[in-house]
Design a protein around this motif. Structure first.
Motif, short mmCIF file in Angstrom:
data_model
loop_
_atom_site.label_atom_id
_atom_site.label_comp_id
_atom_site.label_asym_id
_atom_site.label_seq_id
_atom_site.Cartn_x
_atom_site.Cartn_y
_atom_site.Cartn_z
N LEU A 188 0.82 -1.21 0.00
CA LEU A 188 0.00 0.00 0.00
C LEU A 188 0.86 1.27 0.00
CD1 LEU A 188 -2.85 -1.01 2.47
CD2 LEU A 188 -3.12 -0.44 0.06
N VAL A 189 1.98 1.23 0.73
CA VAL A 189 2.89 2.37 0.71
C VAL A 189 3.44 2.59 -0.70
CG1 VAL A 189 5.11 3.22 1.55
CG2 VAL A 189 3.49 2.20 3.15
N LEU A 190 3.76 1.50 -1.38
CA LEU A 190 4.25 1.63 -2.75
C LEU A 190 3.17 2.20 -3.67
CD1 LEU A 190 6.18 -1.76 -3.14
CD2 LEU A 190 7.13 0.50 -2.72
N VAL A 191 1.92 1.84 -3.42
CA VAL A 191 0.84 2.32 -4.27
C VAL A 191 0.53 3.79 -3.99
CG1 VAL A 191 -1.63 2.09 -4.75
CG2 VAL A 191 -0.19 0.05 -4.57
N PHE A 192 0.37 4.16 -2.71
CA PHE A 192 -0.03 5.51 -2.36
C PHE A 192 1.15 6.48 -2.31
CE2 PHE A 192 -3.89 3.52 -0.43
CZ PHE A 192 -4.82 4.26 -1.12
N GLY A 193 2.33 5.97 -2.06
CA GLY A 193 3.48 6.85 -1.92
C GLY A 193 3.49 7.59 -0.61
N ALA A 198 -1.49 4.94 3.24
CA ALA A 198 -1.46 3.48 3.15
C ALA A 198 -2.06 2.83 4.38
CB ALA A 198 -0.02 3.01 2.96
N ALA A 199 -1.96 3.47 5.54
CA ALA A 199 -2.48 2.87 6.77
C ALA A 199 -3.99 2.92 6.86
CB ALA A 199 -1.86 3.56 7.99
N TRP A 339 9.94 8.52 -3.99
CA TRP A 339 9.53 8.49 -5.38
C TRP A 339 8.06 8.87 -5.59
CZ3 TRP A 339 11.05 4.30 -2.47
CH2 TRP A 339 10.03 3.43 -2.06
N ARG A 340 7.41 9.41 -4.54
CA ARG A 340 5.98 9.72 -4.65
C ARG A 340 5.75 10.77 -5.73
NH1 ARG A 340 2.33 13.53 -2.51
NH2 ARG A 340 4.05 14.61 -1.48
N ARG A 341 4.72 10.47 -6.56
CA ARG A 341 4.32 11.43 -7.58
C ARG A 341 3.13 12.26 -7.08
NH1 ARG A 341 3.21 7.85 -12.78
NH2 ARG A 341 2.07 6.71 -11.18
N GLY A 658 -8.72 1.50 -13.86
CA GLY A 658 -7.89 0.32 -14.13
C GLY A 658 -6.80 0.14 -13.10
N GLY A 659 -6.12 1.23 -12.75
CA GLY A 659 -5.06 1.13 -11.76
C GLY A 659 -5.59 0.76 -10.38
N ILE A 660 -6.73 1.38 -9.99
CA ILE A 660 -7.30 1.09 -8.67
C ILE A 660 -7.77 -0.36 -8.59
CG2 ILE A 660 -9.21 1.66 -7.12
CD1 ILE A 660 -9.04 4.52 -8.05
N VAL A 661 -8.51 -0.81 -9.62
CA VAL A 661 -9.03 -2.18 -9.60
C VAL A 661 -7.89 -3.19 -9.62
CG1 VAL A 661 -10.32 -3.86 -10.97
CG2 VAL A 661 -11.26 -1.59 -10.59
N THR A 662 -6.90 -2.96 -10.45
CA THR A 662 -5.78 -3.89 -10.50
C THR A 662 -5.01 -3.91 -9.19
OG1 THR A 662 -5.59 -3.44 -12.86
CG2 THR A 662 -3.75 -4.56 -11.82
N THR A 663 -4.80 -2.73 -8.61
CA THR A 663 -4.09 -2.68 -7.33
C THR A 663 -4.89 -3.37 -6.24
OG1 THR A 663 -3.07 -0.58 -7.96
CG2 THR A 663 -3.11 -1.13 -5.62
N ALA A 664 -6.21 -3.07 -6.18
CA ALA A 664 -7.05 -3.72 -5.18
C ALA A 664 -7.08 -5.22 -5.38
CB ALA A 664 -8.46 -3.15 -5.24
N GLY A 665 -7.18 -5.66 -6.65
CA GLY A 665 -7.19 -7.09 -6.92
C GLY A 665 -5.88 -7.75 -6.56
N ALA A 666 -4.77 -7.08 -6.87
CA ALA A 666 -3.46 -7.66 -6.54
C ALA A 666 -3.28 -7.78 -5.03
CB ALA A 666 -2.36 -6.81 -7.15
#
Length: 759
Positions: A188-193, A198-199, A339-341, A658-666
């Protein structure tokens, strides 16, 4: 919630503390059985036989000598002492041992003469039975006579299987949580930056798990609940907490980036993402509620846990998260990683946007290979076999598994596999003898044994001596102290019909039907139980209720998606795609667990699938698939109602979700696959099957098949009958009717839609 955020958080904290205090002992109230229908004939046969002739043995001891024979003086003395010690235990009844009589019972003697069995019934249920079983297994599962004893004892049986299933599943649950929780936080930290952002989804997961444990603890005190519901609680609690939290936090950050104040951003988030979560939770809960139509409490327990965890996760996401986000404001991005965008308003994923553009330009080229792959994965399910779980669901090193292997490999299997035929009513000796003779003539019957003697192939066997032939326990032998089974006069009498083959084979199942079809003596009724009968009844129960379950899950999904999308075609498309992906998952599970292709990696014993697990997997994966369908359709619908064309709205919706669904699914798949590393094959099946289903759905189905089919349907995506369009909110203009309205619907669907201009 945003007006009184501190009060909301205080209430959430109180709820969490109360759930942790009162739900901590939930595991002690749960059970590890529940695979059969309590109203089936085999269950009624077991209850009648237990009430009159004593309960069936659930404790098995296999004693082995290092050298010599079990008939030697030293082995016999140690065996008689072990028998006396077992009989002296409290709550132990119906003890039968090879050494309990001078002649010895042949079926309790190993084929090599170096092992013998003791069987008994251990009274109790739930945690009390498990504690007694653990103590006995610890005391007797060594050299009970000391270091000089000639006997080495292994302890098994149904009671030990239940206790070890509970212990192993709880141990695996703790081990999985120790890996999944920190691993999920890192992802989650990697996803949210941002560590703070992430918590937040994990907080929703923790609230859902704690609240569901409280619910299961309360239910466990009033009804039967399976201990495996704890694993679903953790997996689904984390998964849905992440799904809903990811959706809310991502939308809130977008609203902040658009320039809205924190409170207004939270309100706008709940108005959009919260609306999606409400429909998503309703569809997932409806899919899991379908499990309530099945009588086995193993399946019903997952419905209890699933509905509770979905409801608590959804309510927490639209109450606790908005309050917390209102207080955090811009600090939701605190503790960023290097690396957060920067989050942009209306951010779109370039990868998914590019894929969506390709799919809407070449829908058939994109969809056909995916459909072909799913059909190839589904093919093995046509050869699926089914059985009821036994000790082979446990790891090879467990005591119950080792004892079961010793019994199957070294002893006459007839006693354990025999059918139990319970005769009730006044039956004369000649009538019961004639009935037993007729049963012994059945093609798949090896022998028929009753309290009055045995029969083989239509002929009586020699009169039994001290012990006659195989039986299912002490209750089937006269003089065993179980209550006069052989008396004539209306009390139930028990016969053992020994099959020629393994109790899980199709031949043994045919024997059950043949025995039930054999006319009973005049004035008597017959109940047939035993392992093969339990399997036959379990398959019949699932088969009889499955059409109703399919109807209910399809109807509720259609109704909810119809209300959400105001479209007639989109709910039908969602149900069809879910069925295709589920078939692929079930086929893959047959290839893995029945054919045993990954046995060396996962460490399970290949064999038929459990009668209950495919049903459980179906309802869970179906619900989660609709969950992601709602996520994607929400943004496509939002873009379409903003005035974008069909193809443009598809591209926009996929690019934004697409990014949210894929991230949630992963992340959910990571959680489920973590439980797939369990040492219990039932949990491996659940974790791997559900994880694979989520991955297929979040990538191939939502990323390729959904946009491809929506592109082919064109304007028909948004068409619905007048009653549905009349209920559309007045603030939203109705979509334009399909250009082919008034023409043949089939012809219109086959016609190629005009190529739209893409943004």
């Amino acid at each position: 919630m945003t007006r009184r955020p501190r009060l909301v958080l205080l209430a959430a904290l109180v709820f969490l503390v109360l759930s942790a205090v009162f739900g901590a002992g939930a595991a002690g109230r749960l059970k590890s059985q529940g695979y059969d229908d309590p109203h089936s004939e085999s269950s009624r046969a077991a209850r009648v036989a237990a009430g009159r002739a004593g309960a069936a043995p659930n404790l098995v001891l296999v004693a082995r000598v290092a050298s010599g024979s079990v008939d030697g003086p030293a082995a016999r003395g140690a065996g008689e002492a072990l028998t006396a010690r077992l009989a002296a235990e409290p709550d132990v009844s119906g003890v039968s041992s090879y050494w309990s009589r001078s002649a010895g019972a042949p079926q309790l003697r190993g084929r090599d003469g170096r092992a013998a069995m003791l069987v008994a019934h251990l009274d109790g249920e739930g945690e009390r039975l498990a504690e007694h079983t653990r103590r006995l297994a610890g005391e007797l599962g060594t050299r009970p006579g000391g270091a000089g004893s000639p006997l080495t004892v292994r302890v098994g049986g149904a009671a030990v299987v239940d206790a070890e299933l509970q212990d192993v599943s709880e141990s695996d649950l703790k081990r999985a949580e120790a890996v999944v929780l920190p691993g999920t936080l890192v992802l989650l930290v990697l996803v949210f930056g941002s560590v703070v952002a992430a918590a937040l989804p994990l907080l929703i997961g923790v609230l859902a798990i704690a609240g569901t444990l409280l619910v299961l603890g309360l239910l466990g005190s009033v009804t039967d609940v399976s201990v495996f519901a704890l694993n679903l609680t953790t997996a689904l609690g984390l998964g849905l907490g992440i799904d809903y939290g990811l959706l809310v936090v991502s939308r809130f950050r977008e609203e902040l980036a658009a320039g809205h104040a924190p409170r207004e951003a939270a309100v706008r988030t709940v108005r959009t993402a919260g609306h999606t979560i409400g429909f998503s939770a309703a569809t997932v809960a409806a899919a899991l509620a379908t499990l309530l139509v099945f009588p086995p409490y193993f399946l019903r327990s997952f419905a209890y846990a699933g509905i509770a965890v979905v409801a608590i996760a959804a309510v927490s996401a639209v109450t606790v998260l908005p309050a917390l986000l209102t207080l955090l404001g811009g600090r939701v991005n605190a503790w960023p990683v290097p690396w957060r965008r920067r989050v942009r308003s209306g951010s779109r994923s370039r990868l998914w946007e590019g894929l969506a553009r390709f799919v809407v330009r070449r829908p058939l080229l994109a969809a056909l290979p995916v459909i072909g792959l799913l059909m190839v994965l589904a093919a093995p399910f046509a050869h699926a076999g089914f059985a009821t779980p036994d000790d082979r669901a446990l790891p090879a090193g467990s005591s119950a598994r080792q004892t079961g292997d010793l019994v199957r490999e070294g002893f006459d299997p007839q006693g354990a596999s025999a059918l139990t035929v319970v005769l009730t009513g006044a039956v004369s000796p000649s009538e019961r003898a004639d009935y037993a003779l007729r049963l012994s003539r059945l093609p798949q019957a090896a022998r028929v044994v009753g309290p009055w003697g045995g029969f083989r192939q239509g002929l009586p066997e020699p009169a039994p001596g001290a012990a006659s032939g195989p039986d299912t326990g002490p209750a089937s032998r006269p003089g065993s102290g179980s209550g006069g089974v052989g008396a004539v006069g209306g009390g139930p009498e028990r016969l053992s019909v020994v099959p020629l083959s393994d109790p899980r084979s199709s031949a043994a199942q045919r024997l059950v039907h043949d025995v039930r079809a054999t006319p009973a003596p005049a004035g008597a009724s017959v109940l047939v139980g035993g392992p093969s009968a339990v399997l036959v009844d379990a398959k019949a129960t699932v088969g009889a209720r499955l059409p109703l379950a399919l109807y209910l899950i399809s109807l509720t999904t259609f109704a909810l998606l119809l209300g959400f999308t105001r479209s007639l075609l989109l709910p039908l498309k969602a149900i069809a795609l879910n069925a295709l992906s589920l078939a692929a998952v079930l086929g893959a599970m047959v290839w893995v667990f029945q054919s045993g292709h990954l046995r060396s990696l996962l460490g399970f014993t290949p064999g038929p699938l459990s009668t209950t697990m495919p049903v459980l997997l179906f309802c869970i994966v179906f619900g989660l698939s609709v969950d992601y369908e709602v996520f994607v359709l929400a943004r496509i619908k939002e873009a379409h109602e903003a005035g974008e064309g069909n193809s443009a709205s598809i591209v926009s919706g996929i690019a934004r979700t697409g990014g949210i669904v894929t991230t949630a699914g992963a992340l959910l798949a990571f959680t489920l696959l973590g439980f797939g590393t369990s040492r219990v094959s039932l949990l491996q099946f659940f974790g791997i099957g559900a994880g694979l289903g989520v991955l297929l759905d979040a990538t191939l189905v939502r990323g390729v098949l959904v946009p491809a089919l929506m592109r082919l349907a064109g304007a028909w995506n948004w068409w619905a009958p007048w009653p549905v369009t009349a209920a559309r909110p007045a603030s939203r203009p109705p979509p334009r009717p399909p250009p082919t309205a008034g023409r043949c619907p089939t012809r219109a669907l086959l016609a190629a839609p005009p190529r739209p201009a893409l943004p």
